[in-house]
Design a protein around this motif. Structure first.
Motif, short mmCIF file in Angstrom:
data_model
loop_
_atom_site.label_atom_id
_atom_site.label_comp_id
_atom_site.label_asym_id
_atom_site.label_seq_id
_atom_site.Cartn_x
_atom_site.Cartn_y
_atom_site.Cartn_z
N LEU A 2 0.83 -1.21 0.00
CA LEU A 2 0.00 0.00 0.00
C LEU A 2 0.86 1.26 0.00
O LEU A 2 0.56 2.24 -0.68
N GLN A 3 1.95 1.24 0.75
CA GLN A 3 2.87 2.38 0.74
C GLN A 3 3.49 2.56 -0.64
O GLN A 3 3.62 3.69 -1.14
N LEU A 4 3.84 1.47 -1.28
CA LEU A 4 4.42 1.53 -2.62
C LEU A 4 3.38 2.04 -3.62
O LEU A 4 3.71 2.82 -4.52
N ALA A 5 2.13 1.63 -3.45
CA ALA A 5 1.06 2.10 -4.33
C ALA A 5 0.91 3.61 -4.24
O ALA A 5 0.77 4.30 -5.25
N TYR A 6 0.94 4.13 -3.02
CA TYR A 6 0.83 5.58 -2.82
C TYR A 6 2.04 6.30 -3.41
O TYR A 6 1.91 7.39 -3.97
N ILE A 67 -6.64 4.21 -5.05
CA ILE A 67 -5.20 4.27 -5.34
C ILE A 67 -4.61 2.87 -5.38
O ILE A 67 -3.82 2.52 -6.26
N HIS A 68 -5.02 2.04 -4.42
CA HIS A 68 -4.50 0.67 -4.38
C HIS A 68 -4.98 -0.14 -5.58
O HIS A 68 -4.23 -0.98 -6.12
N LYS A 69 -6.19 0.11 -6.02
CA LYS A 69 -6.73 -0.63 -7.16
C LYS A 69 -5.89 -0.39 -8.41
O LYS A 69 -5.68 -1.31 -9.23
N LYS A 70 -5.38 0.82 -8.55
CA LYS A 70 -4.60 1.16 -9.74
C LYS A 70 -3.14 0.75 -9.61
O LYS A 70 -2.53 0.32 -10.59
N PHE A 71 -2.57 0.86 -8.42
CA PHE A 71 -1.14 0.65 -8.28
C PHE A 71 -0.75 -0.52 -7.38
O PHE A 71 0.41 -0.92 -7.36
N GLY A 72 -1.69 -1.05 -6.62
CA GLY A 72 -1.37 -2.14 -5.70
C GLY A 72 -1.38 -3.50 -6.37
O GLY A 72 -1.89 -3.66 -7.48
N THR A 73 -0.82 -4.47 -5.68
CA THR A 73 -0.75 -5.83 -6.24
C THR A 73 -1.25 -6.90 -5.27
O THR A 73 -1.59 -8.00 -5.69
N ILE A 74 -1.30 -6.57 -3.98
CA ILE A 74 -1.70 -7.54 -2.97
C ILE A 74 -3.09 -7.17 -2.42
O ILE A 74 -3.31 -6.02 -2.04
N VAL A 211 0.62 14.31 -8.01
CA VAL A 211 -0.75 14.10 -8.47
C VAL A 211 -1.70 14.33 -7.30
O VAL A 211 -1.43 13.89 -6.18
N SER A 212 -2.79 15.01 -7.54
CA SER A 212 -3.76 15.27 -6.48
C SER A 212 -4.48 13.98 -6.06
O SER A 212 -4.76 13.11 -6.89
N HIS A 213 -4.78 13.88 -4.79
CA HIS A 213 -5.58 12.75 -4.30
C HIS A 213 -6.93 12.72 -5.02
O HIS A 213 -7.52 11.65 -5.22
N TYR A 214 -7.41 13.90 -5.41
CA TYR A 214 -8.72 13.99 -6.05
C TYR A 214 -8.70 13.51 -7.50
O TYR A 214 -9.75 13.48 -8.15
N ALA A 215 -7.53 13.14 -7.99
CA ALA A 215 -7.46 12.52 -9.31
C ALA A 215 -7.98 11.08 -9.25
O ALA A 215 -8.24 10.47 -10.28
N PHE A 216 -8.12 10.58 -8.03
CA PHE A 216 -8.66 9.24 -7.80
C PHE A 216 -10.01 9.39 -7.10
O PHE A 216 -10.33 10.44 -6.57
N ASP A 217 -10.78 8.32 -7.12
CA ASP A 217 -12.09 8.39 -6.46
C ASP A 217 -11.90 8.69 -4.98
O ASP A 217 -10.90 8.30 -4.37
#
Length: 250
Positions: A2-6, A67-74, A211-217
């Motif tokens: 999750l940290q890596l995703a962020y 954010i995790h959905k787009k960049f996370g893996t676990i 990137v703004s947090h608001y770029a994601f849901d």
């Protein structure tokens, strides 16, 4: 993960996920144990000032998932999530309350540090929240390098506001390096190993624009997320209007 995703998302408040998990776990355990009161260590004298552009709402579970959905893996099967509905349940139904006890006393940071050093053998970590390697690296390297943010400005401003230091002393502190070079090298290697990144991969991420947090849901009011509820909100507000600040019920 999750940290890596962020980090890959290039959003500013990477620590939001830590705070979210802490409070979600705290409320859940308090509810399970029928604990009614939480004593908080937050205070207005040393940690009240932060520009909105530096942070993001900690309770926003939708933003974390997006954010995790787009960049996370676990899969986040065990991550303790919390949302506004759950929080209302604990504070409304379970009657949970949180009190910042330090706000009720004169809190002098320098005196408190000296006290816990003498009484408990506490060691100064060299910076606010620097007891965590990840937080130290985030605040001391990622924020200033990628986002041009030095949190010392906010922390020192609070001490000026509360009369604990002068502006001259704060400016002198700002002239000091934010990170010890030897410590930075150690933390840099540790964080990259923890995240499973090569130096080249990490620097590529760091070079990406913020990137703004608001770029994601993100968590929106129900009537915005579900427009069909807008008429219901109008009826509710007609029955129970929002009180203006300072207004008392007769």
């Amino acid at each position: 993960d999750l940290q890596l995703a962020y980090l890959k998302a290039s959003v500013v408040d990477i620590e939001a996920i830590t705070d979210h998990a802490i409070f979600a776990s705290l409320y859940r355990i308090a509810g399970e144990k029928n604990i009614r009161h939480i004593l908080s260590g937050t205070n207005v004298q040393t940690e009240n000032t932060l520009p909105n552009s530096w942070i993001f709402p900690k309770a926003d579970h939708i933003n974390i998932k997006a954010i995790h959905k787009k960049f996370g893996t676990i899969p986040l099967n065990t991550f303790p999530f919390m949302n506004a509905k759950v929080k209302r349940y604990y504070f409304g139904v379970k009657k949970l309350s949180s009190t910042s006890v330090i706000n009720y006393v004169h809190y002098n940071k320098k005196k408190v540090k000296r006290l816990i050093q003498d009484e408990f053998g506490w060691r100064d970590y060299g910076g606010k929240h620097y007891e965590s390697i990840w937080t130290r690296f985030y605040q001391g390297y990622i924020l200033p390098e990628k986002f041009k943010i030095d949190k010392r400005k906010a922390h020192l401003s609070d001490l000026i506001f509360s009369g604990q230091i002068t502006k001259h002393e704060a400016l002198a502190e700002m002239q000091q390096p934010i990170y010890n070079e030897t410590q930075l090298k150690e933390d840099y290697d540790f964080v990259l190993k923890k995240l499973g990144l090569s130096a080249e991969e990490f620097q590529k991420i760091m070079a990406n624009p913020p990137v703004s947090h608001y770029a994601f849901d993100y968590e929106k009011p129900l009537d915005i997320r579900y427009p069909v509820l807008k008429p219901i909100k109008k009826i509710y507000r007609a029955i129970k209007p929002v009180k203006k600040r300072g207004e008392t019920k007769l």
